[in-house]
Design an enzyme around this catalytic site. Structure first.
Site, short mmCIF file in Angstrom:
data_model
loop_
_atom_site.label_atom_id
_atom_site.label_comp_id
_atom_site.label_asym_id
_atom_site.label_seq_id
_atom_site.Cartn_x
_atom_site.Cartn_y
_atom_site.Cartn_z
N LEU A 115 18.40 14.49 44.43
CA LEU A 115 19.67 15.05 44.14
C LEU A 115 20.75 14.55 44.97
O LEU A 115 21.79 14.66 45.09
CB LEU A 115 19.55 16.63 44.33
N HIS B 223 11.58 14.81 53.25
CA HIS B 223 12.99 14.93 53.66
C HIS B 223 13.13 15.70 55.04
O HIS B 223 14.02 15.53 55.84
CB HIS B 223 13.72 16.14 52.60
N GLN C 32 19.31 18.45 53.06
CA GLN C 32 20.29 18.12 51.92
C GLN C 32 21.35 18.74 51.71
O GLN C 32 22.53 18.60 51.27
CB GLN C 32 19.59 18.19 50.71
N GLY D 152 13.66 20.21 43.17
CA GLY D 152 13.29 20.31 44.46
C GLY D 152 14.65 20.12 45.44
O GLY D 152 15.27 19.26 44.90
#
Ligand code: NI
Length: 151
Positions: free
Chosen positions: A90, A135, A51, A46
């Protein structure tokens, strides 16, 4: 194929609340493509737009190889049960933690064609949905982890 740079934990960008997408432009579609490439290159399941430095409510999920979900303006509309399992990000490579999440969640989102759809997932998919939606509100898995994992 374009691989974008992934912002790491500690960067302020990851703490911002993202803005909704009000129009799906070619630029948004390109961003989705690049996010999918970036997620795959990093072997993640994902990735959320903040990000890659874009403060928009967009995420991509691929927990099962070949099945990619594009989530534009996602909103969790139902959840049930509970699970505790391993979660990583990540933006925090090399680390993981045990988090508590609903067992099953339903998210309502738009795809790149502007169509609204509902996606219901359990276990890993439910965790991914919760993680990516968090997020978009500047929340990270470490905010909800029960304990860190060393692996
Ligand atoms: Ni993450």
């Amino acid at each position: 194929m374009a691989k974008l740079k992934i912002v790491k934990f500690g960067d302020e960008t990851l703490r911002k609340v993202c803005r909704p997408v009000d129009e799906i432009t070619p630029r948004i579609k390109q961003l989705l493509d690049d996010m999918i490439d970036t997620m795959r290159a990093a072997e993640g399941c994902g990735l959320a737009a903040p990000q890659v430095g874009v403060l928009r409510r967009i995420a991509v999920i691929e927990v099962e190889e070949g099945t990619v979900y594009e989530l534009i303006n996602p909103k969790i509309i139902a959840f049930s049960g509970e699970q505790q399992d391993r979660e990583g990000c990540l933006s925090n490579p090399g680390y993981a933690g045990i988090t508590k999440r609903p067992r099953t969640v339903t998210v309502r989102a738009m795809n790149r064609n502007g169509e609204t759809y509902d996606l219901t997932g359990s276990d890993l998919l439910a965790r991914a949905i919760c993680h990516e939606c968090d997020h978009l509100d500047g929340k990270l898995y470490t905010d909800v982890q029960i304990r860190p994992l060393n692996d």
